[in-house]
Write a protein that holds these residues in place. Structure first.
Motif, PDB file in Angstrom:
ATOM      1  N   VAL B 118      43.415  43.876  55.720  1.00 50.14           N
ATOM      2  CA  VAL B 118      43.328  45.323  55.524  1.00 50.14           C
ATOM      3  C   VAL B 118      42.527  45.651  54.270  1.00 50.14           C
ATOM      4  CG1 VAL B 118      44.652  47.426  55.136  1.00 50.14           C
ATOM      5  CG2 VAL B 118      45.481  45.712  56.729  1.00 50.14           C
ATOM      6  N   ALA B 119      42.795  44.921  53.185  1.00 51.98           N
ATOM      7  CA  ALA B 119      42.237  45.333  51.894  1.00 51.98           C
ATOM      8  C   ALA B 119      40.741  45.062  51.779  1.00 51.98           C
ATOM      9  CB  ALA B 119      42.999  44.644  50.765  1.00 51.98           C
ATOM     10  N   GLY B 123      38.215  47.872  50.782  1.00 47.72           N
ATOM     11  CA  GLY B 123      37.689  47.792  49.424  1.00 47.72           C
ATOM     12  C   GLY B 123      36.171  47.830  49.424  1.00 47.72           C
ATOM     13  N   ILE B 124      35.578  47.054  50.305  1.00 49.18           N
ATOM     14  CA  ILE B 124      34.114  47.010  50.358  1.00 49.18           C
ATOM     15  C   ILE B 124      33.558  48.348  50.811  1.00 49.18           C
ATOM     16  CG2 ILE B 124      32.151  45.928  51.529  1.00 49.18           C
ATOM     17  CD1 ILE B 124      33.859  43.368  51.663  1.00 49.18           C
ATOM     18  N   TYR B 125      34.215  48.907  51.817  1.00 47.47           N
ATOM     19  CA  TYR B 125      33.737  50.189  52.316  1.00 47.47           C
ATOM     20  C   TYR B 125      33.821  51.249  51.227  1.00 47.47           C
ATOM     21  CZ  TYR B 125      33.324  54.404  55.107  1.00 47.47           C
ATOM     22  OH  TYR B 125      32.922  55.609  55.583  1.00 47.47           O
ATOM     23  N   ARG B 214      37.389  47.425  44.783  1.00 41.15           N
ATOM     24  CA  ARG B 214      36.482  48.565  44.694  1.00 41.15           C
ATOM     25  C   ARG B 214      35.904  48.658  43.285  1.00 41.15           C
ATOM     26  NH1 ARG B 214      37.060  53.944  43.201  1.00 41.15           N
ATOM     27  NH2 ARG B 214      35.787  55.449  44.379  1.00 41.15           N
ATOM     28  N   ALA B 215      36.758  48.556  42.278  1.00 39.30           N
ATOM     29  CA  ALA B 215      36.288  48.703  40.901  1.00 39.30           C
ATOM     30  C   ALA B 215      35.325  47.588  40.537  1.00 39.30           C
ATOM     31  CB  ALA B 215      37.488  48.696  39.956  1.00 39.30           C
ATOM     32  N   ASN B 216      35.710  46.338  40.856  1.00 37.06           N
ATOM     33  CA  ASN B 216      34.845  45.217  40.506  1.00 37.06           C
ATOM     34  C   ASN B 216      33.498  45.316  41.207  1.00 37.06           C
ATOM     35  OD1 ASN B 216      36.564  44.030  38.788  1.00 37.06           O
ATOM     36  ND2 ASN B 216      37.290  42.452  40.187  1.00 37.06           N
ATOM     37  N   ALA B 248      32.512  39.805  42.408  1.00 43.06           N
ATOM     38  CA  ALA B 248      33.697  40.658  42.329  1.00 43.06           C
ATOM     39  C   ALA B 248      34.968  39.901  42.698  1.00 43.06           C
ATOM     40  CB  ALA B 248      33.515  41.869  43.240  1.00 43.06           C
ATOM     41  N   LEU B 249      34.807  38.665  43.112  1.00 50.00           N
ATOM     42  CA  LEU B 249      35.976  37.961  43.643  1.00 50.00           C
ATOM     43  C   LEU B 249      36.784  37.175  42.605  1.00 50.00           C
ATOM     44  CD1 LEU B 249      35.131  36.724  47.214  1.00 50.00           C
ATOM     45  CD2 LEU B 249      36.643  38.537  46.457  1.00 50.00           C
TER      46      LEU B 249
END
Lengths: 637, 332
Positions: B118-119, B123-125, B214-216, B248-249
């Protein structure tokens, strides 16, 4: 002097009748179809050979119920694995049991005789067998007395209290294979009630099974092997682990109960199956229990009302509270169960417990002043509490015997229970608390306000709701209280340490009292009594810990209790009980608010013979036990 | 690198030692012990506790000995793989925990998978479509999951699952499958019950992960190398996957340290509300009743897993991102 008391006469009488009706009276015996295959296969002897020569005949129709038929599984929900002891309680199979008149009657025993209150002759039913088919004989009693109760490793403190009178144990004799005699130098009125208790004193153990764990009988190598497999310290722990009768965790341990456990721990669901050697039959010759199987599903206790409402239980009262009633009633319309309201049998469902052992000397002295306790009681508007919290269905009463008890006295139950603010104010003025501050709160001579915290264990919101109402009542007589709920352990420790001035708790656990029951709840005998914990501790530890009672009435109660422990006759015991009840009602050592509150009981629609109105209590009712769940049965299953 | 790993492992020993002392001390801090709690509970129900029996049990389990001695026996037992004895269950701790571990792992595994599935896309979108309706909408839903207390969600789910689908309340299987060996029917029953705890426990984690990703990612998307790559005509999907997403990971890898213990302990509160037969309720109950060896050994087990998890994530980070220094020296 030879005294055969009324209760014991009835007990022996019933036993004499039973064998006559026995086989001849009931005609053919009917076995449960669940066992038929085993009997045919020869794994199990036919019913006639499994039953004792004189089974206990339960006349179900005479109890106003319908004789049933075999079969079905009764589902129950429990909140904790340790709750499997409920099956021992519900099953309520004891050597002697309390009958519906609260008299002691033989159950496993065929009969018993008591001479001068100190010589007890117990007679077993010939041919009675443990659930594994091994005969129950005097050897099982001897094993317990000699190899368990008097074994240094298994009972380092010596035999249990109920077997000692003035510190002296009994003389134990085996008269023949089915007859035993226990003799004390002085009368021992505790013995039979202890054996009949909901949490009974077991004086017999399945010796043929347990001997394999006892160094006196088992070979050293075998024992060591068993210790290793069970991963315990020594043979004592091994014996202790496999011999638990009250909490039947060991599926191999033979039992006399209607159902025996077949699931070993740890488990989420325990299955109890019928004991093929159970000794009770109904008037049609059907062996009890009717229900073949009982399952206990363990889950979190908070979910039990919800699970019950979803139809997951056939018989459920544990973990259900009065506040769940409307919810359950609503669900019962969709589901296949009914909700009955039974009466709880505590002396008070809620009582104020002034701590007579508080450390603060000012509060302690005030709590010890009977005028103060009476003023508090007179200020409480019990009627409002009953109406607001219990829809008027409870009873406004002091903490004393219930009307169903033979020792009930209506005058005592209502003593200082009717609100009288003028009298309450007069009493407080008389004590010397007449000065008040701007808020109209009374002041001590040193200027402190009459303001304190009342603590509860925080088990339910009911308690805090009641206290909120009482708070208003007390303001009217110039006393300010702050209800505060905590957690059971903390609550208990604070009280024992004297840090709590007053607490809220249930009154006497058992208010269905009879003269034959031990009146220990009425005198300072245990540190768990929140009104005088340190006096109770003093008594229980034999003076090593705690403090000796200083109030005259409390001392008198201790003396009366000691007198009861040495009493010989029913009349004597009755008199002691009445005096103790009277002192407690007059002195208001605990200030009862309401009693006979209601306990919701969920019963599957198909389940027959569960009474619509019952009394729900641990002692002496054993919750469902007194209503004999072995006579409950499923229709159409 | 090998030297680094060896050093890291050595550091674990004092860490675990200090943890064990702390756990033992904290569990012993409340006054009284298991037996007093047991007595209190029995009395609350009207049962009588035989005080001489309690004394006997206390002696049996060494409660008459000083705490230091008991600590010593406990720790040396742990080293030998003996987790001690549970008073409440009257069984060795290992036997009790063992049964529940599998179910806990099943729940946690599915929860983690659920969270990721889900995340990540969300998050990417949200990062690539910053301040769009989709970003706001999805983030809002994620936030709801974070904001609503888990136990409340659990109760609501339970009620409706029962009313609408007839799922039995609480537990991970229908009652008839309890104590039965795993079978296809039982597994189906587990799946039928599993989605409730998975969604509830996953809801909070999902929201957190969306925010972090999202932030990263937003940080990276503004950097020169990405802008250049896009300007030179690299398709947006490939550009994203190849560089900024990887960068970002980092947070994700360092989270692995927490995953191991959570796989074993499960979400305690939700497990209690839902009455799951996982290890969470067991641990809380043990702490409440001061069943100290059960609680202590289990906590110790969790700390051990945490330490291992952190080690793994440290190593993984070092491999993934060479900028991370193995030696904490030489920074001026």
């Amino acid at each position: 002097m030879r005294i055969a008391r009324r209760s014991f006469l009835i007990g022996t009488g019933a036993a004499l009748v039973a064998p006559r009706l026995g086989f001849a009276g009931v005609g053919t015996l009917i076995d449960s179809p669940a066992l038929a295959a085993k009997v045919t296969a020869g794994e199990l002897p036919p019913l006639a050979e499994r039953l004792p020569k004189s089974p206990r005949l339960i006349e179900v129709a005479a109890m106003g119920r319908a004789p049933g038929r075999h079969g079905g599984t009764m589902r129950m929900l429990m909140g904790d694995q340790r709750d499997i002891r409920m099956m021992t309680i519900y099953g309520y199979t004891r050597l002697v049991v309390y009958d519906d008149k609260l008299e002691l009657a033989p159950d496993v025993l065929e009969s018993f005789e008591v001479e001068r209150g100190r010589v007890f002759t117990l007679r077993l039913r010939a041919g009675h067998r443990w659930s594994d088919g091994h005969p129950l004989t005097a050897e099982d009693f001897r094993y317990w007395w000699e190899d368990v109760a008097n074994n240094k490793r298994l009972s380092p403190g010596g035999p249990p209290q109920a077997m000692l009178i003035s510190g002296q144990p009994c003389r134990f004799e085996v008269l023949d294979e089915v007859t035993l005699r226990y003799t004390w130098a002085e009368p021992n009125p505790v013995f039979l009630p202890a054996v009949a208790g909901a949490q009974p004193l077991y004086i017999a153990m399945p010796a043929h099974y347990l001997k394999q764990f006892h160094p006196r009988y088992a070979s050293k190598e075998e024992l060591e092997q068993k210790i290793k497999t069970a991963r315990v310290k020594d043979w004592g722990s091994l014996h202790e682990r496999f011999s638990r009768q009250y909490r039947p965790e060991n599926p191999d341990l033979p039992t006399l109960d209607p159902w025996r456990n077949t699931t070993s721990i740890p488990a989420e669901r325990f299955t109890f199956v019928r004991n093929p050697y159970f000794h009770r039959i109904d008037e049609n010759g059907r062996q009890l229990p009717y229900v073949d199987e009982v399952t206990l599903t363990i889950g979190s206790s908070a979910l039990i009302p919800a699970k019950t409402a979803a139809g997951d239980a056939d018989l459920q009262a544990r973990y259900l509270r009065f506040e769940d009633y409307t919810f359950l009633k609503g669900a019962s319309k969709r589901m296949n169960f009914e909700v009955k309201l039974w009466k709880r049998a505590e002396g008070a469902s809620f009582a104020l417990m002034p701590n007579l052992n508080a450390i603060d000397p000012i509060w302690r002295d005030l709590n010890r002043d009977v005028r103060y306790r009476r003023a508090l009681s007179l200020a409480i508007n019990r009627r409002d509490i009953n109406r607001v919290i219990y829809f008027g269905l409870a009873k406004e009463s002091g903490n004393t015997a219930l009307p169903e008890s033979p020792l009930y006295d209506a005058a005592l139950a209502q003593l200082t229970m009717t609100p009288d603010l003028a009298e309450a104010n007069r009493l407080l003025d008389e004590i010397g608390l007449s000065k008040r501050d701007g808020e109209k709160i009374r002041l001590f001579p040193d200027g402190r306000r009459l303001e304190f915290t009342i603590e509860t264990a925080g088990a339910s919101t009911e308690e805090t709701d009641i206290l909120d109402l009482i708070k208003q009542d007390f303001i009217a007589i110039g006393i300010k209280i702050h209800p505060r709920s905590s957690q059971l352990d903390v609550f208990r420790r604070r009280i024992l340490a004297g840090q709590t001035i007053m607490s809220g708790w249930t009154g006497m656990d058992n208010a269905l009292v009879a003269a034959e029951m031990e009146p220990d709840a009425l005198a300072p005998t245990s540190p768990a009594q929140f009104n005088w914990p340190r006096w109770g501790q003093y008594f229980e530890s034999g003076g090593r810990e705690g403090e000796a009672p200083t109030i005259q009435e409390a001392k008198e109660l201790v003396e009366l209790y000691r007198g009861w422990r040495h009493s010989t006759t029913h009349e004597e015991r009755r008199e002691i009980w009445q005096t103790m009840l009277k002192i407690n009602a007059e002195q208001l050592f605990t200030i009862g608010v309401v009693n006979a509150t209601l306990q919701p009981v969920v019963i599957a629609k198909a389940l027959r013979n569960v009474p619509d109105n019952g009394l729900y209590s641990f002692e002496p009712g054993a919750f469902f036990g007194r209503y004999m769940p072995d006579t409950f049965w499923f229709e159409g299953k | 690198m090998l030297k680094y790993i060896f050093k890291r492992i050595l550091v674990m020993i004092p860490t675990l030692f200090v943890t064990s002392v702390l756990i033992f001390t904290v569990i012993n801090l409340p006054e009284g012990d298991y037996f007093e709690t047991m007595v209190a509970e029995m009395q609350a129900q009207g049962e009588k506790a035989d005080m001489s029996r309690v004394e006997f049990l206390k002696k049996e389990y060494g409660f008459d000995k000083p705490p230091a001695e008991r600590y010593f026996w406990w720790v040396t037992g742990l080293l030998r793989g003996d987790m001690g004895y549970s008073f409440e269950y009257q069984l060795p701790v290992r036997d009790i925990v063992g049964d529940r571990l599998l179910l806990t792992m099943i729940v946690s595994f599915f929860t983690i998978i659920f969270t990721w599935i889900v995340a990540f896309p969300i998050g990417i979108y949200s990062a690539t479509h910053q301040y769009s309706w989709g970003d706001y909408g999805l983030t809002f839903i994620g936030m709801l999951g974070l904001a609503i207390p888990h136990f409340l969600l659990a109760l609501i789910f339970l009620y409706f699952a029962n009313i609408w689908f007839g799922t039995s309340i609480g537990g991970l299987v229908d009652p008839q499958y309890l104590n039965q060996p795993m079978s296809w029917a039982k597994f189906k029953s587990v799946l039928e019950h599993l989605w409730i705890p998975v969604i509830i426990i996953g809801a909070g984690g999902t929201a957190g992960m969306i925010r972090k990703l999202r932030a990263n990612l937003l940080d990276e998307l503004q950097k020169q190398y990405y802008v250049t790559a896009r300007a030179k005509g690299l398709p947006p999907g490939k550009a994203l996957r190849k560089y900024p997403l990887r960068m970002a990971l980092n947070f994700f890898i360092s989270d692995i340290g927490d995953i191991l213990p959570s796989v074993v302990s499960g979400a305690e509160i939700v497990a209690i509300v839902l009455s799951l037969q996982t290890t969470g309720p067991l641990l809380i109950r043990a702490l409440q009743s001061q069943d100290m060896y059960l609680a202590g050994s289990f906590l110790m087990f969790l700390s051990f897993l945490t330490v291992i998890g952190v080690l793994i994530s440290d190593i993984a980070l070092a491999i993934l991102d060479p900028r991370i220094r193995l030696q904490g020296t030489a920074t001026k």
